[in-house]
Design a protein around this motif. Structure first.
Motif, PDB file in Angstrom:
ATOM      1  N   GLU A  91      12.451   4.134   3.645  1.00 53.24           N
ATOM      2  CA  GLU A  91      12.654   2.973   2.775  1.00 53.24           C
ATOM      3  C   GLU A  91      11.344   2.419   2.238  1.00 53.24           C
ATOM      4  O   GLU A  91      11.284   1.899   1.132  1.00 53.24           O
ATOM      5  CB  GLU A  91      13.417   1.880   3.539  1.00 53.24           C
ATOM      6  N   LYS A  92      10.284   2.534   3.031  1.00 49.75           N
ATOM      7  CA  LYS A  92       8.985   2.036   2.575  1.00 49.75           C
ATOM      8  C   LYS A  92       8.506   2.836   1.374  1.00 49.75           C
ATOM      9  O   LYS A  92       8.009   2.289   0.386  1.00 49.75           O
ATOM     10  CB  LYS A  92       7.959   2.105   3.706  1.00 49.75           C
ATOM     11  N   GLU A  93       8.664   4.158   1.454  1.00 47.84           N
ATOM     12  CA  GLU A  93       8.265   5.019   0.336  1.00 47.84           C
ATOM     13  C   GLU A  93       9.167   4.797  -0.873  1.00 47.84           C
ATOM     14  O   GLU A  93       8.746   4.919  -2.003  1.00 47.84           O
ATOM     15  CB  GLU A  93       8.325   6.492   0.750  1.00 47.84           C
ATOM     16  N   ARG A  94      10.435   4.447  -0.594  1.00 47.10           N
ATOM     17  CA  ARG A  94      11.416   4.330  -1.657  1.00 47.10           C
ATOM     18  C   ARG A  94      11.331   2.983  -2.376  1.00 47.10           C
ATOM     19  O   ARG A  94      12.246   2.583  -3.077  1.00 47.10           O
ATOM     20  CB  ARG A  94      12.821   4.552  -1.084  1.00 47.10           C
ATOM     21  N   ASP A  95      10.250   2.278  -2.227  1.00 46.67           N
ATOM     22  CA  ASP A  95      10.086   0.991  -2.899  1.00 46.67           C
ATOM     23  C   ASP A  95       9.788   1.241  -4.377  1.00 46.67           C
ATOM     24  O   ASP A  95       8.642   1.437  -4.772  1.00 46.67           O
ATOM     25  CB  ASP A  95       8.951   0.193  -2.252  1.00 46.67           C
ATOM     26  N   VAL A  96      10.849   1.239  -5.192  1.00 45.99           N
ATOM     27  CA  VAL A  96      10.669   1.516  -6.618  1.00 45.99           C
ATOM     28  C   VAL A  96       9.986   0.348  -7.325  1.00 45.99           C
ATOM     29  O   VAL A  96       9.619   0.463  -8.499  1.00 45.99           O
ATOM     30  CB  VAL A  96      12.018   1.819  -7.309  1.00 45.99           C
ATOM     31  N   ASN A  97       9.839  -0.777  -6.625  1.00 48.09           N
ATOM     32  CA  ASN A  97       9.155  -1.937  -7.199  1.00 48.09           C
ATOM     33  C   ASN A  97       7.675  -1.975  -6.827  1.00 48.09           C
ATOM     34  O   ASN A  97       6.999  -2.983  -7.031  1.00 48.09           O
ATOM     35  CB  ASN A  97       9.841  -3.226  -6.736  1.00 48.09           C
ATOM     36  N   LEU A  98       7.200  -0.851  -6.302  1.00 48.11           N
ATOM     37  CA  LEU A  98       5.787  -0.735  -5.963  1.00 48.11           C
ATOM     38  C   LEU A  98       4.947  -0.911  -7.220  1.00 48.11           C
ATOM     39  O   LEU A  98       5.183  -0.262  -8.227  1.00 48.11           O
ATOM     40  CB  LEU A  98       5.515   0.641  -5.344  1.00 48.11           C
ATOM     41  N   GLY A  99       3.978  -1.821  -7.164  1.00 49.97           N
ATOM     42  CA  GLY A  99       3.126  -2.076  -8.321  1.00 49.97           C
ATOM     43  C   GLY A  99       1.829  -1.296  -8.240  1.00 49.97           C
ATOM     44  O   GLY A  99       1.368  -0.959  -7.144  1.00 49.97           O
ATOM     45  N   ARG A 100       1.250  -1.004  -9.386  1.00 48.59           N
ATOM     46  CA  ARG A 100       0.003  -0.246  -9.400  1.00 48.59           C
ATOM     47  C   ARG A 100      -1.142  -1.035  -8.774  1.00 48.59           C
ATOM     48  O   ARG A 100      -1.335  -2.219  -9.079  1.00 48.59           O
ATOM     49  CB  ARG A 100      -0.372   0.157 -10.829  1.00 48.59           C
ATOM     50  N   ILE A 101      -1.895  -0.351  -7.940  1.00 48.51           N
ATOM     51  CA  ILE A 101      -3.078  -0.939  -7.316  1.00 48.51           C
ATOM     52  C   ILE A 101      -4.286  -0.505  -8.129  1.00 48.51           C
ATOM     53  O   ILE A 101      -4.513   0.694  -8.325  1.00 48.51           O
ATOM     54  CB  ILE A 101      -3.215  -0.475  -5.853  1.00 48.51           C
TER      55      ILE A 101
ATOM     56  N   ALA B 116      -6.193  12.192 -11.052  1.00 51.19           N
ATOM     57  CA  ALA B 116      -4.853  12.784 -11.096  1.00 51.19           C
ATOM     58  C   ALA B 116      -4.833  14.138 -10.402  1.00 51.19           C
ATOM     59  O   ALA B 116      -5.713  14.970 -10.614  1.00 51.19           O
ATOM     60  CB  ALA B 116      -4.382  12.930 -12.540  1.00 51.19           C
ATOM     61  N   THR B 117      -3.822  14.352  -9.570  1.00 51.71           N
ATOM     62  CA  THR B 117      -3.618  15.621  -8.889  1.00 51.71           C
ATOM     63  C   THR B 117      -2.617  16.463  -9.678  1.00 51.71           C
ATOM     64  O   THR B 117      -1.907  15.945 -10.545  1.00 51.71           O
ATOM     65  CB  THR B 117      -3.055  15.386  -7.474  1.00 51.71           C
ATOM     66  N   PRO B 118      -2.510  17.759  -9.373  1.00 51.40           N
ATOM     67  CA  PRO B 118      -1.487  18.580 -10.034  1.00 51.40           C
ATOM     68  C   PRO B 118      -0.077  18.024  -9.827  1.00 51.40           C
ATOM     69  O   PRO B 118       0.766  18.115 -10.719  1.00 51.40           O
ATOM     70  CB  PRO B 118      -1.661  19.946  -9.360  1.00 51.40           C
ATOM     71  N   PHE B 119       0.168  17.426  -8.655  1.00 48.28           N
ATOM     72  CA  PHE B 119       1.484  16.843  -8.368  1.00 48.28           C
ATOM     73  C   PHE B 119       1.793  15.699  -9.339  1.00 48.28           C
ATOM     74  O   PHE B 119       2.911  15.578  -9.857  1.00 48.28           O
ATOM     75  CB  PHE B 119       1.517  16.332  -6.921  1.00 48.28           C
ATOM     76  N   ILE B 120       0.808  14.844  -9.595  1.00 44.97           N
ATOM     77  CA  ILE B 120       1.001  13.726 -10.526  1.00 44.97           C
ATOM     78  C   ILE B 120       1.216  14.253 -11.945  1.00 44.97           C
ATOM     79  O   ILE B 120       2.060  13.747 -12.691  1.00 44.97           O
ATOM     80  CB  ILE B 120      -0.203  12.764 -10.466  1.00 44.97           C
ATOM     81  N   ILE B 121       0.472  15.303 -12.313  1.00 44.66           N
ATOM     82  CA  ILE B 121       0.659  15.919 -13.628  1.00 44.66           C
ATOM     83  C   ILE B 121       2.081  16.479 -13.750  1.00 44.66           C
ATOM     84  O   ILE B 121       2.715  16.397 -14.803  1.00 44.66           O
ATOM     85  CB  ILE B 121      -0.362  17.047 -13.873  1.00 44.66           C
TER      86      ILE B 121
ATOM     87  N   ASP C 149      -3.515   8.140  -8.776  1.00 45.73           N
ATOM     88  CA  ASP C 149      -4.755   8.443  -9.475  1.00 45.73           C
ATOM     89  C   ASP C 149      -5.632   7.192  -9.502  1.00 45.73           C
ATOM     90  O   ASP C 149      -5.292   6.173  -8.890  1.00 45.73           O
ATOM     91  CB  ASP C 149      -4.489   8.991 -10.883  1.00 45.73           C
ATOM     92  N   ASN C 150      -6.749   7.238 -10.190  1.00 50.97           N
ATOM     93  CA  ASN C 150      -7.685   6.106 -10.193  1.00 50.97           C
ATOM     94  C   ASN C 150      -7.124   4.864 -10.886  1.00 50.97           C
ATOM     95  O   ASN C 150      -7.663   3.770 -10.731  1.00 50.97           O
ATOM     96  CB  ASN C 150      -9.002   6.507 -10.880  1.00 50.97           C
ATOM     97  N   ASN C 151      -6.074   5.039 -11.665  1.00 59.77           N
ATOM     98  CA  ASN C 151      -5.444   3.914 -12.353  1.00 59.77           C
ATOM     99  C   ASN C 151      -4.214   3.402 -11.618  1.00 59.77           C
ATOM    100  O   ASN C 151      -3.490   2.541 -12.133  1.00 59.77           O
ATOM    101  CB  ASN C 151      -5.060   4.315 -13.780  1.00 59.77           C
ATOM    102  N   GLY C 152      -3.983   3.943 -10.425  1.00 61.22           N
ATOM    103  CA  GLY C 152      -2.860   3.489  -9.612  1.00 61.22           C
ATOM    104  C   GLY C 152      -1.539   4.144  -9.919  1.00 61.22           C
ATOM    105  O   GLY C 152      -0.503   3.785  -9.359  1.00 61.22           O
ATOM    106  N   PHE C 153      -1.525   5.146 -10.806  1.00 65.12           N
ATOM    107  CA  PHE C 153      -0.279   5.816 -11.179  1.00 65.12           C
ATOM    108  C   PHE C 153       0.137   6.825 -10.116  1.00 65.12           C
ATOM    109  O   PHE C 153      -0.673   7.639  -9.660  1.00 65.12           O
ATOM    110  CB  PHE C 153      -0.439   6.553 -12.510  1.00 65.12           C
ATOM    111  N   THR C 154       1.409   6.795  -9.744  1.00 66.77           N
ATOM    112  CA  THR C 154       2.010   7.824  -8.893  1.00 66.77           C
ATOM    113  C   THR C 154       2.805   8.774  -9.796  1.00 66.77           C
ATOM    114  O   THR C 154       3.023   8.483 -10.975  1.00 66.77           O
ATOM    115  CB  THR C 154       2.968   7.198  -7.870  1.00 66.77           C
ATOM    116  N   ALA C 155       3.283   9.870  -9.220  1.00 65.80           N
ATOM    117  CA  ALA C 155       4.117  10.797 -10.000  1.00 65.80           C
ATOM    118  C   ALA C 155       5.396  10.093 -10.445  1.00 65.80           C
ATOM    119  O   ALA C 155       5.897  10.333 -11.553  1.00 65.80           O
ATOM    120  CB  ALA C 155       4.447  12.027  -9.157  1.00 65.80           C
TER     121      ALA C 155
END
Length: 389
Positions: A148-158, A90-95, A119-125
């Motif tokens: 639009e690619k970034e705005r994919d709110v259906n992006l799943g955790r990797i 996790a980065t400060p941005f994600i926190i 982060d290592n669990n695939g979580f974005t901010a």
């Protein structure tokens, strides 16, 4: 001057109050207390602005978690790394997404943070903001996706292969908000951000299934999030698929029964699209779950809507010394057998052994007329008829 005799060499700069680790701990504690003066003093005495304490927390991570904007700005001025990662990545941005502080999110974007860094669990901010119900941060991040690619709110955790083996991966922000009971965030994601209710994670679970899944700590069931029922109702009104299953083959109706919520069971039955007699991989139906939990209202509701009560249900009710439940089940034509479910049996087939063992464990007593059993797990349709005597 060279040290002589038993005298000790002077402590290096930044370690006057002990070891570097102790100084890092002091700095972390000062940040958590919001003491700008102590933080400034420790750094002036040589404390490392990018030191780490247990878990890989840097002073900047701690300042963001403590929601201390002044300290965050000061640390950055002193050379704190805005891209530093904790042990979990996790980065400060994600926190900042977890905290929901829009000012800090904007600050870190200006320092070069990437809006979809993981982060290592695939979580974005964005996912963290949904998980914690930080709606202002959620909207800010959505508005600041650059394309639009970034705005994919259906992006799943990797996730990693190991994490997939623990049934993790592919979860979207909507699934997270639904599971944690954040009604307003769920509505925002669906109505304003066009999040798909039909998106599924790596194990075929949609947002409805995530909303219905039991909390990880089973004893919290009696303190259910009050928003789960409104969330399920909202998702159903928006056309959510009620036929999905979780990683254990449990349907939405079985999960609702496990939550011991009569309202949830009723909501799902009203759709007329749920299979009231569907079984999970363990062979249990929603009715069996209700019987085992001594929930007579849910059991009655299921029976009224076509649930087939059988001998194993009666046996479970008798084990619980619940005579009222026994009477209820017998009223709906359950067989009065006291026989327990089948004992362990070892099949000889190498190819289908596990599937046959599981099928054998599903107790389905024969009745006086043709009994058709549907089970999607085996993708077969078996007809059983009582043998003539």
């Amino acid at each position: 001057m060279e040290a002589t005799g038993n005298s000790q060499p002077a402590a290096p700069n930044g370690c006057r109050n002990g070891t570097a680790a102790a100084t890092a701990s002091q700095l972390d504690e000062a940040i958590k207390k919001g003491s700008v003066k102590t933080v400034r003093q420790l750094l002036e005495e040589g404390a490392n602005v990018n030191s780490k304490v247990e878990g890989g927390w840097t002073p900047l991570h701690s300042a963001v978690q403590a929601d201390q904007e002044e300290i965050v700005s000061f640390l950055l001025e002193q050379g704190a790394d805005p891209h530093a990662r904790k042990d979990n990545g996790a980065t400060p941005f994600i926190i900042a997404g977890i905290v929901g502080n829009v000012n800090l999110l904007e600050l870190f974007l200006s320092k070069g943070s990437e809006i979809n860094e993981k982060d290592n669990n695939g979580f974005t901010a964005f996912m963290e903001a949904a998980w914690y119900g930080r709606e202002k941060a959620l909207k800010f991040l959505y508005e600041n996706f650059s394309d639009e690619k970034e705005r994919d709110v259906n992006l799943g955790r990797i996730v990693s292969t190991q994490q997939r083996q623990m049934y993790k991966g592919g979860e979207t922000a909507l699934m997270d908000a639904a599971r944690k009971g954040h009604l307003s965030a769920v509505k925002t994601l669906v109505k304003e951000m066009r999040a798909s209710m039909h998106a599924c994670d790596n194990f075929g679970r949609n947002a409805l299934i995530h909303a219905l899944r039991l909390p990880q700590k089973r004893n919290t069931i009696l303190r259910q999030n009050k928003n789960i029922e409104p969330i399920v109702s909202f998702l159903l009104d928006c056309g959510a698929d009620v036929t999905g299953r979780d990683e254990n083959g449990k349907t939405s109706l079985i999960l609702a029964a496990e939550r011991q919520s009569q309202d949830l069971v009723e909501l799902l039955l009203k759709t007329s699209k749920v299979d009231v007699n569907a079984m999970g991989n363990d062979g249990e139906t929603a009715l069996k779950v209700a019987v085992e939990n001594n929930h007579e209202e849910i059991a009655k509701l299921l029976c009224e809507n076509g649930a087939r009560a059988d001998g194993s249900d009666v046996f479970a009710a008798k084990e619980n010394y619940n005579n009222e439940m026994v009477v209820l089940l017998l009223k709906y034509r359950a067989t009065a057998t006291n026989s327990q479910p089948p004992k362990e049996w070892a099949p000889t087939s190498k190819c289908w052994g596990e599937q046959l063992r599981r099928l054998h464990g599903i107790n389905s007593p024969q009745i006086r007329k043709l009994n058709i059993i549907f089970d999607e797990y085996y993708a077969l349709r078996a007809s059983l008829k009582e043998a003539s005597t």
